[in-house]
Design an enzyme around this catalytic site. Structure first.
Site, PDB file in Angstrom:
ATOM      1  N   ASP A  99       0.834  -1.211   0.000  1.00  0.00           N
ATOM      2  CA  ASP A  99       0.000   0.000   0.000  1.00  0.00           C
ATOM      3  C   ASP A  99       0.868   1.261   0.000  1.00  0.00           C
ATOM      4  O   ASP A  99       1.997   1.242   0.491  1.00  0.00           O
ATOM      5  CB  ASP A  99      -0.928  -0.021   1.229  1.00  0.00           C
ATOM      6  CG  ASP A  99      -2.116   0.928   1.067  1.00  0.00           C
ATOM      7  OD1 ASP A  99      -2.387   1.375  -0.065  1.00  0.00           O
ATOM      8  OD2 ASP A  99      -2.776   1.221   2.087  1.00  0.00           O
ATOM      9  N   GLY A 115       0.105   5.436  -4.279  1.00  0.00           N
ATOM     10  CA  GLY A 115      -0.533   6.696  -4.649  1.00  0.00           C
ATOM     11  C   GLY A 115       0.036   7.859  -3.856  1.00  0.00           C
ATOM     12  O   GLY A 115       0.382   8.909  -4.422  1.00  0.00           O
ATOM     13  N   ASN A 137     -10.688  -2.540  -6.028  1.00  0.00           N
ATOM     14  CA  ASN A 137      -9.867  -1.522  -6.685  1.00  0.00           C
ATOM     15  C   ASN A 137     -10.439  -1.062  -8.038  1.00  0.00           C
ATOM     16  O   ASN A 137     -10.016  -0.031  -8.570  1.00  0.00           O
ATOM     17  CB  ASN A 137      -8.414  -1.985  -6.856  1.00  0.00           C
ATOM     18  CG  ASN A 137      -7.610  -1.965  -5.557  1.00  0.00           C
ATOM     19  OD1 ASN A 137      -6.738  -2.803  -5.333  1.00  0.00           O
ATOM     20  ND2 ASN A 137      -7.877  -1.002  -4.679  1.00  0.00           N
ATOM     21  N   TRP A 138     -11.433  -1.788  -8.568  1.00  0.00           N
ATOM     22  CA  TRP A 138     -12.114  -1.333  -9.792  1.00  0.00           C
ATOM     23  C   TRP A 138     -12.849  -0.019  -9.549  1.00  0.00           C
ATOM     24  O   TRP A 138     -13.231   0.665 -10.500  1.00  0.00           O
ATOM     25  CB  TRP A 138     -13.133  -2.383 -10.267  1.00  0.00           C
ATOM     26  CG  TRP A 138     -12.538  -3.705 -10.655  1.00  0.00           C
ATOM     27  CD1 TRP A 138     -12.578  -4.861  -9.923  1.00  0.00           C
ATOM     28  CD2 TRP A 138     -11.818  -4.035 -11.855  1.00  0.00           C
ATOM     29  NE1 TRP A 138     -11.928  -5.876 -10.587  1.00  0.00           N
ATOM     30  CE2 TRP A 138     -11.465  -5.400 -11.783  1.00  0.00           C
ATOM     31  CE3 TRP A 138     -11.445  -3.306 -12.994  1.00  0.00           C
ATOM     32  CZ2 TRP A 138     -10.747  -6.056 -12.795  1.00  0.00           C
ATOM     33  CZ3 TRP A 138     -10.735  -3.967 -14.001  1.00  0.00           C
ATOM     34  CH2 TRP A 138     -10.397  -5.312 -13.891  1.00  0.00           C
ATOM     35  N   LEU A 175      -7.136  -5.083   6.929  1.00  0.00           N
ATOM     36  CA  LEU A 175      -6.913  -6.210   6.028  1.00  0.00           C
ATOM     37  C   LEU A 175      -7.402  -5.903   4.607  1.00  0.00           C
ATOM     38  O   LEU A 175      -6.917  -6.498   3.637  1.00  0.00           O
ATOM     39  CB  LEU A 175      -7.644  -7.431   6.601  1.00  0.00           C
ATOM     40  CG  LEU A 175      -7.174  -8.834   6.281  1.00  0.00           C
ATOM     41  CD1 LEU A 175      -5.669  -9.001   6.415  1.00  0.00           C
ATOM     42  CD2 LEU A 175      -7.906  -9.840   7.172  1.00  0.00           C
TER      43      LEU A 175
HETATM   44  C1  IPE Z   1      -5.394  -2.778  -0.455  1.00  0.00           C
HETATM   45  O1  IPE Z   1      -5.074  -1.458  -0.579  1.00  0.00           O
HETATM   46  C2  IPE Z   1      -5.341  -3.452  -1.793  1.00  0.00           C
HETATM   47  C3  IPE Z   1      -4.028  -3.596  -2.376  1.00  0.00           C
HETATM   48  C4  IPE Z   1      -2.888  -3.272  -1.824  1.00  0.00           C
HETATM   49  C5  IPE Z   1      -4.013  -4.175  -3.688  1.00  0.00           C
HETATM   50  P1  IPE Z   1      -6.194  -0.318  -0.764  1.00  0.00           P
HETATM   51  O2  IPE Z   1      -5.456   0.943  -0.847  1.00  0.00           O
HETATM   52  O3  IPE Z   1      -7.075  -0.679  -1.898  1.00  0.00           O
HETATM   53  O4  IPE Z   1      -7.014  -0.458   0.579  1.00  0.00           O
HETATM   54  P2  IPE Z   1      -7.983   0.592   1.289  1.00  0.00           P
HETATM   55  O5  IPE Z   1      -8.963   1.050   0.240  1.00  0.00           O
HETATM   56  O6  IPE Z   1      -7.147   1.705   1.796  1.00  0.00           O
HETATM   57  O7  IPE Z   1      -8.616  -0.181   2.403  1.00  0.00           O
HETATM   58  C1  IPE Z   2      -1.465   0.256  -3.373  1.00  0.00           C
HETATM   59  O1  IPE Z   2      -1.228   1.632  -3.405  1.00  0.00           O
HETATM   60  C2  IPE Z   2      -1.580  -0.334  -4.739  1.00  0.00           C
HETATM   61  C3  IPE Z   2      -2.946  -0.762  -5.111  1.00  0.00           C
HETATM   62  C4  IPE Z   2      -3.982  -0.735  -4.348  1.00  0.00           C
HETATM   63  C5  IPE Z   2      -3.120  -1.222  -6.473  1.00  0.00           C
HETATM   64  P1  IPE Z   2      -2.414   2.669  -3.382  1.00  0.00           P
HETATM   65  O2  IPE Z   2      -2.717   3.051  -4.792  1.00  0.00           O
HETATM   66  O3  IPE Z   2      -3.567   2.157  -2.601  1.00  0.00           O
HETATM   67  O4  IPE Z   2      -1.736   3.882  -2.643  1.00  0.00           O
HETATM   68  P2  IPE Z   2      -2.443   4.910  -1.658  1.00  0.00           P
HETATM   69  O5  IPE Z   2      -3.057   4.109  -0.547  1.00  0.00           O
HETATM   70  O6  IPE Z   2      -3.469   5.643  -2.463  1.00  0.00           O
HETATM   71  O7  IPE Z   2      -1.330   5.780  -1.195  1.00  0.00           O
HETATM   72 MG    MG Z   3      -4.104   2.364  -0.636  1.00  0.00          MG
END
Ligand code: IPE
Ligand code: IPE
Ligand code: MG
Length: 244
Positions: free
Chosen positions: A18, A21, A66-67, A192
């Site tokens: 995580d 972004g 994530n979609w 989780l």
């Molecule tokens: C969890 O991260 C999914 C992956 C790392 C692929 P998210 O960034 O999607 O989780 P939330 O939305 O903060 O719970």
């Molecule tokens: C995890 O990084 C990667 C995926 C969920 C694909 P994020 O994209 O969730 O990064 P943040 O949480 O927005 O910083």
């Molecule tokens: Mg994230």
């Protein structure tokens, strides 16, 4: 590292990768650039984990939720995934990494499905580590899929009488995979997010403040050091060493 090697290591080390972004945002880059940096970091983490001799590693790469992200970000990820494996499949194979893809894979692009198929057909000659890539994976989705498979068995009513936790496992995506012993989540969030719901029943958790693209060798060492001191009791009174 020699010191850590003598300590208790997880048999299965899982990562919730995580913070891509936020890493990108802090640098004025696009979120997609953050995912690209995260993918490169995954490659490096594989080397470190192999060095420890850990046999099973899993990563949460894309969740069923994530979609919900912008079309642009989803498209970027959907291109990055096959690109990454096209670039590194041979290297991973050379390293002895057997890659398994876990999730509802039929919803992924044809190019992703093609590389998945190719990697499945060409496992390494000398397997050193199993790497599970959770792609379009959701723990709840996995459990629902398992129930669907069970209900489609030749005699579902007989199965209902005999169903145990162990037999239920046969309906999960990867029945043979050992449960994660340690789940490391980067970027400070402590949840989780629908990862390994069934399998995480007795996992230890470790949260690192580092964003995934910054998660370094010292951060990994710290996670493993912390894990080695955890007492796992599985509901009993005493600490047990489950797998060594
Ligand atoms: C969890 O991260 C999914 C992956 C790392 C692929 P998210 O960034 O999607 O989780 P939330 O939305 O903060 O719970
Ligand atoms: C995890 O990084 C990667 C995926 C969920 C694909 P994020 O994209 O969730 O990064 P943040 O949480 O927005 O910083
Ligand atoms: Mg994230």
């Amino acid at each position: 590292m020699a010191q850590t090697e003598e300590k208790r290591l997880p048999r299965h080390l899982a990562f919730i990768m995580d913070g891509n972004g936020r890493w990108a945002q802090e640098r004025g880059l696009s979120r997609s650039a953050g995912h690209r940096a995260g993918a490169e970091r995954l490659r490096e983490v594989c080397y470190w984990v192999l060095d420890y001799g850990i046999r099973h590693m899993s990563v949460y790469a894309f969740s069923t939720e994530n979609w919900r992200r912008s079309k642009q970000e989803v498209n970027g990820l959907m291109r990055l995934i096959p690109d990454f494996f096209q670039r590194y499949a041979a290297e991973l194979r050379e390293l002895g990494v057997t890659v398994h893809f876990v999730g509802d894979l039929e919803e992924l692009s044809p190019s992703t499905q093609k590389i998945i198929e190719k990697m499945r057909a060409t496992p390494p000659d000398q397997p050193e580590m199993d790497l599970y890539i959770c792609l379009n994976y959701g723990g709840r989705r996995e459990i629902v899929r398992a129930v669907q498979k069970a209900l489609r068995s030749p005699d579902p009513l007989a199965l209902a009488d005999q169903l145990t936790e162990e037999r239920f496992r046969d309906f999960l995506y990867l029945p043979g995979m050992p449960d994660p012993d340690l789940i490391v989540r980067t970027a400070g969030e402590q949840r989780l997010s629908n990862f390994w719901l069934w399998q995480a029943a007795y996992a230890e958790f470790y949260y690192s403040p580092a964003y995934w693209p910054d998660f370094g060798q010292a951060d990994l060492a710290q996670a493993l050091e912390t894990y080695s001191h955890r007492q796992r009791r599985y509901g009993g009174e005493k600490s047990v060493d489950a797998h060594h």
